[in-house]
Motif scaffolding. Structure first.
Motif, PDB file in Angstrom:
ATOM      1  N   VAL A 111       0.852  -1.194   0.000  1.00 29.25           N
ATOM      2  CA  VAL A 111       0.000   0.000   0.000  1.00 29.25           C
ATOM      3  C   VAL A 111       0.887   1.243   0.000  1.00 29.25           C
ATOM      4  O   VAL A 111       0.665   2.171  -0.757  1.00 29.25           O
ATOM      5  N   GLN A 112       1.940   1.208   0.827  1.00 27.87           N
ATOM      6  CA  GLN A 112       2.712   2.431   1.084  1.00 27.87           C
ATOM      7  C   GLN A 112       3.863   2.654   0.099  1.00 27.87           C
ATOM      8  O   GLN A 112       4.196   3.778  -0.233  1.00 27.87           O
ATOM      9  N   LYS A 113       4.508   1.606  -0.331  1.00 28.32           N
ATOM     10  CA  LYS A 113       5.621   1.776  -1.284  1.00 28.32           C
ATOM     11  C   LYS A 113       5.610   0.630  -2.302  1.00 28.32           C
ATOM     12  O   LYS A 113       6.535  -0.181  -2.370  1.00 28.32           O
ATOM     13  N   PRO A 114       4.523   0.568  -3.092  1.00 26.82           N
ATOM     14  CA  PRO A 114       4.322  -0.579  -3.995  1.00 26.82           C
ATOM     15  C   PRO A 114       5.437  -0.749  -5.022  1.00 26.82           C
ATOM     16  O   PRO A 114       5.822  -1.885  -5.317  1.00 26.82           O
ATOM     17  N   SER A 115       5.961   0.370  -5.550  1.00 27.10           N
ATOM     18  CA  SER A 115       6.991   0.229  -6.589  1.00 27.10           C
ATOM     19  C   SER A 115       8.281  -0.330  -6.010  1.00 27.10           C
ATOM     20  O   SER A 115       8.967  -1.138  -6.627  1.00 27.10           O
ATOM     21  N   GLU A 116       8.573   0.117  -4.785  1.00 28.77           N
ATOM     22  CA  GLU A 116       9.802  -0.370  -4.144  1.00 28.77           C
ATOM     23  C   GLU A 116       9.718  -1.872  -3.891  1.00 28.77           C
ATOM     24  O   GLU A 116      10.656  -2.624  -4.142  1.00 28.77           O
ATOM     25  N   VAL A 117       8.576  -2.309  -3.415  1.00 33.51           N
ATOM     26  CA  VAL A 117       8.468  -3.715  -3.029  1.00 33.51           C
ATOM     27  C   VAL A 117       8.305  -4.634  -4.254  1.00 33.51           C
ATOM     28  O   VAL A 117       8.762  -5.786  -4.237  1.00 33.51           O
ATOM     29  N   THR A 118       7.703  -4.134  -5.312  1.00 32.07           N
ATOM     30  CA  THR A 118       7.490  -4.996  -6.493  1.00 32.07           C
ATOM     31  C   THR A 118       8.551  -4.804  -7.568  1.00 32.07           C
ATOM     32  O   THR A 118       8.708  -5.665  -8.437  1.00 32.07           O
ATOM     33  N   GLY A 119       9.220  -3.657  -7.557  1.00 33.86           N
ATOM     34  CA  GLY A 119      10.165  -3.362  -8.628  1.00 33.86           C
ATOM     35  C   GLY A 119       9.475  -2.927  -9.911  1.00 33.86           C
ATOM     36  O   GLY A 119      10.102  -2.846 -10.968  1.00 33.86           O
ATOM     37  N   ILE A 120       8.174  -2.642  -9.823  1.00 35.74           N
ATOM     38  CA  ILE A 120       7.419  -2.189 -11.005  1.00 35.74           C
ATOM     39  C   ILE A 120       7.055  -0.717 -10.792  1.00 35.74           C
ATOM     40  O   ILE A 120       6.405  -0.373  -9.794  1.00 35.74           O
ATOM     41  N   ASP A 121       7.485   0.137 -11.718  1.00 39.99           N
ATOM     42  CA  ASP A 121       7.261   1.583 -11.549  1.00 39.99           C
ATOM     43  C   ASP A 121       5.801   1.963 -11.740  1.00 39.99           C
ATOM     44  O   ASP A 121       5.259   2.776 -11.008  1.00 39.99           O
ATOM     45  N   LYS A 122       5.197   1.374 -12.773  1.00 44.99           N
ATOM     46  CA  LYS A 122       3.829   1.792 -13.101  1.00 44.99           C
ATOM     47  C   LYS A 122       2.825   0.891 -12.397  1.00 44.99           C
ATOM     48  O   LYS A 122       2.566  -0.238 -12.838  1.00 44.99           O
ATOM     49  N   ILE A 123       2.294   1.400 -11.289  1.00 51.83           N
ATOM     50  CA  ILE A 123       1.267   0.655 -10.557  1.00 51.83           C
ATOM     51  C   ILE A 123       0.055   1.571 -10.415  1.00 51.83           C
ATOM     52  O   ILE A 123       0.171   2.685  -9.897  1.00 51.83           O
ATOM     53  N   TYR A 124      -1.097   1.108 -10.936  1.00 50.17           N
ATOM     54  CA  TYR A 124      -2.292   1.943 -10.953  1.00 50.17           C
ATOM     55  C   TYR A 124      -3.444   1.231 -10.261  1.00 50.17           C
ATOM     56  O   TYR A 124      -3.451  -0.010 -10.172  1.00 50.17           O
ATOM     57  N   PRO A 125      -4.460   2.022  -9.843  1.00 48.12           N
ATOM     58  CA  PRO A 125      -5.661   1.374  -9.277  1.00 48.12           C
ATOM     59  C   PRO A 125      -6.318   0.471 -10.323  1.00 48.12           C
ATOM     60  O   PRO A 125      -6.236   0.738 -11.531  1.00 48.12           O
ATOM     61  N   LYS A 126      -6.967  -0.551  -9.835  1.00 48.14           N
ATOM     62  CA  LYS A 126      -7.585  -1.538 -10.733  1.00 48.14           C
ATOM     63  C   LYS A 126      -8.551  -0.887 -11.727  1.00 48.14           C
ATOM     64  O   LYS A 126      -8.651  -1.309 -12.888  1.00 48.14           O
ATOM     65  N   ASP A 127      -9.261   0.164 -11.296  1.00 48.65           N
ATOM     66  CA  ASP A 127     -10.244   0.821 -12.168  1.00 48.65           C
ATOM     67  C   ASP A 127      -9.602   1.438 -13.410  1.00 48.65           C
ATOM     68  O   ASP A 127     -10.289   1.762 -14.377  1.00 48.65           O
ATOM     69  N   ASN A 128      -8.303   1.629 -13.387  1.00 49.17           N
ATOM     70  CA  ASN A 128      -7.627   2.236 -14.545  1.00 49.17           C
ATOM     71  C   ASN A 128      -7.358   1.227 -15.664  1.00 49.17           C
ATOM     72  O   ASN A 128      -6.934   1.590 -16.752  1.00 49.17           O
ATOM     73  N   PHE A 129      -7.559  -0.060 -15.372  1.00 49.22           N
ATOM     74  CA  PHE A 129      -7.172  -1.095 -16.336  1.00 49.22           C
ATOM     75  C   PHE A 129      -7.912  -0.947 -17.681  1.00 49.22           C
ATOM     76  O   PHE A 129      -7.290  -0.981 -18.746  1.00 49.22           O
ATOM     77  N   SER A 130      -9.233  -0.739 -17.631  1.00 53.83           N
ATOM     78  CA  SER A 130     -10.009  -0.683 -18.885  1.00 53.83           C
ATOM     79  C   SER A 130      -9.509   0.441 -19.781  1.00 53.83           C
ATOM     80  O   SER A 130      -9.300   0.246 -20.990  1.00 53.83           O
ATOM     81  N   GLY A 131      -9.302   1.614 -19.181  1.00 54.13           N
ATOM     82  CA  GLY A 131      -8.833   2.757 -19.967  1.00 54.13           C
ATOM     83  C   GLY A 131      -7.457   2.489 -20.554  1.00 54.13           C
ATOM     84  O   GLY A 131      -7.181   2.830 -21.717  1.00 54.13           O
ATOM     85  N   TYR A 132      -6.609   1.865 -19.762  1.00 57.08           N
ATOM     86  CA  TYR A 132      -5.254   1.563 -20.236  1.00 57.08           C
ATOM     87  C   TYR A 132      -5.303   0.607 -21.426  1.00 57.08           C
ATOM     88  O   TYR A 132      -4.609   0.787 -22.429  1.00 57.08           O
ATOM     89  N   LEU A 133      -6.186  -0.404 -21.299  1.00 60.98           N
ATOM     90  CA  LEU A 133      -6.308  -1.390 -22.376  1.00 60.98           C
ATOM     91  C   LEU A 133      -6.857  -0.736 -23.646  1.00 60.98           C
ATOM     92  O   LEU A 133      -6.403  -1.034 -24.757  1.00 60.98           O
ATOM     93  N   GLU A 134      -7.799   0.171 -23.479  1.00 61.50           N
ATOM     94  CA  GLU A 134      -8.336   0.897 -24.640  1.00 61.50           C
ATOM     95  C   GLU A 134      -7.216   1.626 -25.365  1.00 61.50           C
ATOM     96  O   GLU A 134      -7.133   1.607 -26.596  1.00 61.50           O
ATOM     97  N   GLY A 135      -6.354   2.263 -24.595  1.00 63.49           N
ATOM     98  CA  GLY A 135      -5.214   2.976 -25.186  1.00 63.49           C
ATOM     99  C   GLY A 135      -4.328   2.022 -25.978  1.00 63.49           C
ATOM    100  O   GLY A 135      -3.926   2.326 -27.108  1.00 63.49           O
ATOM    101  N   LEU A 136      -4.059   0.864 -25.406  1.00 64.40           N
ATOM    102  CA  LEU A 136      -3.206  -0.113 -26.104  1.00 64.40           C
ATOM    103  C   LEU A 136      -3.887  -0.620 -27.367  1.00 64.40           C
ATOM    104  O   LEU A 136      -3.249  -0.830 -28.405  1.00 64.40           O
ATOM    105  N   ALA A 137      -5.191  -0.809 -27.295  1.00 68.37           N
ATOM    106  CA  ALA A 137      -5.932  -1.357 -28.441  1.00 68.37           C
ATOM    107  C   ALA A 137      -5.927  -0.391 -29.620  1.00 68.37           C
ATOM    108  O   ALA A 137      -6.057  -0.810 -30.773  1.00 68.37           O
TER     109      ALA A 137
END
Ligand code: GLY
Ligand code: MN
Ligand code: MN
Length: 459
Positions: A111-137
């Motif tokens: 919750v507090q430092k997700p990028s540090e613990v996962t090593g993934i810079d781009k971490i977004y709320p789940k609700d952003n997934f659809s919009g992100y996928l639309e962009g990729l499509a």
């Protein structure tokens, strides 16, 4: 979950821990990043989408699916991962509150430092997934995803697919698609211009070859498994129920930090020998019975597969000895020949030559009835990555499992270890189990846990 494994092995595996948190992933962020980078190389024309395991609807503990775990080490429910082969980046989607994390025993780092613990810079709320996928499509890219069912605790994807096809997809009174089939359909319905391709084989090709860090976890799991098998063998006596042995095994591995058994414990004795995966644990063991116990732990999402076979009374009859020694001879001969480059056919011929040189009569029914050996891959699932090797390569881990069954004699033998292919040969990860007749008989003369407790009048 992983937490238990990390607490118990935190010192030995210190270098694997992330920062100061004991409750993060099993491997370093760099290990997961390297896996994702290898996946990116396979999909230069697109993105791979991984659906994480959903929140549980029951009171079982949460288990992330194996592919998601393999690429992230993230045990947050309902997450989604995109591995983007075009832009060479990874994007993680999840929504987790502090309360939700505490409730599920997830480190607050997520919750507090997700990028540090996962090593993934781009971490977004789940609700952003659809919009992100639309962009990729909108770009001209292929969407890759696994068409095979996710592997959860004690599941193997190929077998799961076969069962779901039979009892769900093709059942006239059900007809639901699998989660993955439904996802593919939803993506195709929404983005008709996008091509959706199966990437199961690409993931399996990565998971087949274990990294040094994975091998260390497997070695640790193997040690736990061997100790538990030896405790169960030593305590076995006529007059015990199979379920007593099952309970002891589960206690032994969980006491050492295993999160679960890799598969439901198989115990065959008496008339159950022909049913190789029999697991009712319902027989009262009698003097003269022969026993097959096939079980292994799941430690930090890595499984072990071991089978031991021995007489309940601790003394082999001449026939039990004959069949057992045939099986064990094949097992040992296989381990003499396993090396990179070996094919199944070469293995068969070389093992035959060794056995003949040793003076075995291969026309005997014990050899004629033998099958198994050179078995299935073992890893995050006990029947890992959809099959078994046809040609051995360094880093492969698989089961060596010759077996022989004589139903009319209530006799079955299986000798199984989990084997790693090294640069120039093999390593028996599960070495340390008494395997010769002499070793087994000597081991069974000792008092086991149940006998010690009874003698001390504790139990
Ligand atoms: N543990 C199951 C098998 O050996 O196939
Ligand atoms: Mn097995
Ligand atoms: Mn096996």
């Amino acid at each position: 979950m992983i937490k238990r494994f990390l607490i118990l092995s935190g010192i030995a595996f210190g270098i694997l821990l992330v920062g100061s948190s004991l409750f993060a992933s099993i491997f370093t962020p760099q290990e997961y990043a390297a896996r994702r980078a290898r996946m990116m190389k396979k999909i230069p024309d697109g993105v791979a989408i991984f659906l994480g395991a959903k929140s549980r609807v029951d009171y079982n503990e949460y288990y992330q699916n194996n592919d998601f775990m393999y690429f992230t080490g993230v045990e947050v429910p309902d997450a989604i991962l995109i591995i983007d082969g075009i832009h060479e980046e990874s994007i993680l989607f999840y929504t987790l509150s502090e309360r939700g994390a505490r409730n599920h025993g997830i480190s607050l780092d997520y919750v507090q430092k997700p990028s540090e613990v996962t090593g993934i810079d781009k971490i977004y709320p789940k609700d952003n997934f659809s919009g992100y996928l639309e962009g990729l499509a909108e770009g001209s890219c292929v969407f890759y995803t696994s068409f095979n069912p996710e592997e959860l605790m004690r599941e193997c994807t190929r077998e799961k697919l076969r069962t779901l096809q039979r009892n769900m997809v093709n059942d006239e009174w059900d007809g639901r698609p699998t989660r993955e089939q439904q996802f593919v359909k939803l993506v195709q319905d929404r983005f008709s211009q996008v091509e959706v391709r199966d990437c199961s084989q690409m993931i399996w090709d990565l998971r087949i070859i274990k990294s040094p860090a994975e091998i260390e976890v497997l070695r640790k799991a193997a040690k736990i498994a061997v100790k538990a098998h030896n405790a169960v063998i030593k305590t076995t006596r006529p007059g015990m129920y199979e379920y007593e042995l099952a309970a002891l095994y589960e206690y032994m591995v969980k006491k050492e930090g295993a999160q679960d058994l890799a598969y439901y414990m198989i115990i065959c004795s008496g008339e159950n020998h022909p049913y190789l995966h029999y697991y009712e644990h319902d027989r009262l063991l009698a003097d003269g019975d022969f026993l097959v116990i096939d079980v292994g732990p799941d430690l930090g999402y890595y499984d072990i597969d071991i089978t031991v076979s021995y007489p309940v009374n601790g003394k082999f009859s001449p026939r039990q000895k004959e069949v057992y020694e045939a099986c064990n001879a094949v097992h040992e001969a296989c381990m003499q020949v396993y090396r990179p480059g070996l094919t199944r056919e070469q293995c068969r011929l070389e093992v035959q030559e060794i056995l003949e040189k040793q003076g075995h009569d291969l026309s005997k029914d014990s050899f004629q009835r033998m099958r198994g050996s050179f078995g299935h891959y073992v890893g995050m699932a006990v029947h890992d990555v959809g099959g078994g090797p046809s040609e051995l390569k360094p880093g492969m881990v698989f089961a060596n499992e010759p077996l022989c069954v004589f139903p009319d004699e209530n006799l079955g033998v299986r000798v199984e270890d989990t084997i790693l292919i090294t640069e120039d040969g093999c390593e028996n990860l599960t070495a340390g189990i008494p395997r010769t007749v002499k070793e087994i008989e000597a081991h069974m003369k000792k008092r086991g846990i149940v006998q010690i407790l009874k003698r001390a009048k504790i139990y």
